[in-house]
Design an enzyme around this catalytic site. Structure first.
Site, PDB file in Angstrom:
ATOM      1  N   LYS A 125      41.435 -11.875  16.818  1.00  0.00           N
ATOM      2  CA  LYS A 125      41.714 -13.257  15.855  1.00  0.00           C
ATOM      3  C   LYS A 125      42.828 -12.661  14.934  1.00  0.00           C
ATOM      4  CE  LYS A 125      37.112 -13.932  13.725  1.00  0.00           C
ATOM      5  NZ  LYS A 125      36.516 -12.742  14.569  1.00  0.00           N
ATOM      6  N   ASN A 148      40.134 -16.131   6.954  1.00  0.00           N
ATOM      7  CA  ASN A 148      39.468 -14.935   7.250  1.00  0.00           C
ATOM      8  C   ASN A 148      40.179 -13.647   7.216  1.00  0.00           C
ATOM      9  OD1 ASN A 148      36.605 -14.065   7.638  1.00  0.00           O
ATOM     10  ND2 ASN A 148      37.432 -13.601  10.066  1.00  0.00           N
ATOM     11  N   HIS A 194      27.279 -11.674  16.425  1.00  0.00           N
ATOM     12  CA  HIS A 194      26.762 -12.616  15.258  1.00  0.00           C
ATOM     13  C   HIS A 194      25.562 -13.492  15.965  1.00  0.00           C
ATOM     14  CE1 HIS A 194      30.118 -11.451  12.665  1.00  0.00           C
ATOM     15  NE2 HIS A 194      30.949 -12.044  13.298  1.00  0.00           N
TER      16      HIS A 194
END
Length: 471
Positions: A125, A148, A194
């Protein structure tokens, strides 16, 4: 900075004072809110107080007086259990949201007409976000990149009708953004990551899929279909928006697919555009074909033509800490892939080189090195660092030679010495840790910076400047 006026005159609590938390507090204050802040780390609270922010022990506060709790994305919202401030907010009946939610609410209130492109996925990403922003900027559009990556969203330029925001968003950020409504959104891939924060892969995938929930009639959904969770999500995407599938090695009817360094745009099964990646060293490797395909689709959604995209691709310098070619010492190439914080990401780099002297380790993710076995024939030797070194040694067993080094400086020294003896044309010392950095470094960027500095201290080190297309 984007002043947040949607809470003007209200009392608001901000918990978590990293870059995004500090930006949030300042943006709320500029917009007229009464802001109190908190962080569990005393040193961080002291820094916030020195910056003029009002730090209050929120564990003793009455949350019913707050209009909202603005939570930093790194603070647990649900798993392994909600942070105490989340429990207090829920008990008081106030909303728990993040800085990206404030961004979208403020955009809606402003009516400025700014476009927003969002990129998410387990891997790729950052490269896709940076590449998309680069393509738009190279074509003459005014672009702000953040989220981010780089700046916090509220530290970006204020809304304007000629400005396009390209935002990289993590699952943590999406989970705190119920009003997420971009003009184009890309979900690249989903692999286990995660899970300590989301509980299960299904929960993780469901949160990632929310990137498409607010798309309107003029919007575009870009969805990778090379993994099963994303294919399942793609099959559910029906609405007024356009859906563009992206794939590597398999053709798509509508979208962009890549094979042998060529990306092809398809409409109804017919090719309507293409771009060549051959020789663009900043986009080396099949995983970068997916990134380039997604960026191509996003750029097309914002009006770029294929020839402009090709020109932009050739001038893309690449992303720091992601297969970043740092230096050469003789015939040895040193590559900084510190951003590879899980095995799947490390596999992308391992698949892109041969004769690899691999530095791996840190704080391991679930599964450790599982799934990397197909790349072992490419690895001459592994150099193991950090908390994971002992477990990684057990996982590697007799499959490839490995050396327990403990620290990054020892690993660089040993790997450089061994690689210099290789008879291959281009041995590669590759930092691709397959681990988080937190056992020895604050974040992957500091780990990558340390690797770069150690490499540049080696005798004969010559910097490699990535300028997109190789000569």
């Amino acid at each position: 900075m984007i002043p947040v006026t949607t809470f003007a005159g209200c009392d608001v609590a901000v918990v978590g004072l990293g870059l995004s938390g500090l930006a949030t507090a300042r943006a709320l204050e500029q917009g007229g809110a009464n802001v109190v802040v908190w962080d569990d780390k005393e040193a961080t609270r002291e820094e916030a107080a020195a910056a003029g922010l009002s730090s209050v022990d929120l564990s003793q506060a009455d949350f019913s007086k707050f209009a909202a709790l603005i939570l930093a994305p790194g603070i647990p919202l649900t798993h392994p259990e909600p942070h105490w401030c989340v429990l207090k907010a829920r008990a008081a009946g106030i909303e728990v949201i993040g800085d990206v939610e404030l961004f979208f609410r403020e955009r809606a209130k402003s009516g400025a007409g700014s476009k927003v492109v969002v990129v998410t996925g387990t891997n790729g990403k950052s490269t896709t976000s940076a590449l998309t922003a680069h393509l738009l900027s190279a074509a003459g559009q005014r672009v702000a990149l953040g989220g981010n990556i780089g700046k916090a969203v509220l530290d970006l330029e204020p809304f304007a009708p000629d400005l396009t925001y390209v935002l990289e968003l993590s699952s943590f950020q999406i989970d705190l953004t119920p009003s997420l409504a971009p003009d184009a959104a890309a979900l690249l891939n989903i692999t286990p990551d995660h899970l300590d924060r989301h509980g299960t892969l299904q929960n993780y995938a469901a949160i990632k899929s929310r990137v498409f929930a607010g798309l309107g009639a003029e919007a575009t959904a870009v969805i990778g279909v090379d993994d099963e969770p994303c294919r399942a999500i793609a099959d559910t995407l029906h609405g007024p928006f356009a859906v563009k599938r992206i794939a590597v090695g398999q053709p798509v009817q509508n979208g962009v697919w890549a094979v042998d360094g060529v990306i092809m745009e398809m409409d109804g099964g017919h090719e309507v555009g293409r771009a060549e990646l051959e020789g663009i060293r900043s986009l080396r490797g099949a995983h970068n074909w997916q990134n380039a395909a997604a960026a191509y689709a996003l750029a097309r959604s914002q009006g770029l033509q294929a020839d402009a995209i090709q020109q932009g691709l050739e001038r893309f310098a690449g992303l720091a800490h992601r297969m970043e070619q740092v230096a050469r010492v003789g015939h040895v190439l040193f590559v900084n892939d510190s951003k590879a914080t899980n095995a799947d990401a490390a596999g992308k780099a391992l698949g892109s080189f041969d004769d690899i002297y691999w530095i791996a380790g840190g704080r391991a993710k679930d599964g450790g090195l599982a799934g990397l076995e197909p790349f072992y024939p490419k690895i001459a030797r592994a150099y193991l660092i950090g908390e994971a070194a002992e477990d990684f040694a057990r996982q590697l067993g007799d499959a490839i030679p490995h050396v327990p080094c403990g620290t990054l400086d020892q690993a660089v020294e040993q790997a450089a010495a061994d690689a210099s003896l290789s008879q291959g044309p281009e041995p590669v010392v590759l930092l691709s840790p397959a681990c988080a950095s937190y056992d020895q470094f604050d974040n992957f960027a500091k780990r990558g910076d340390a690797f770069r500095e150690l490499v540049m201290r080696l005798d004969g080190a010559t910097s490699v400047t990535q300028q997109g297309k190789a000569a």
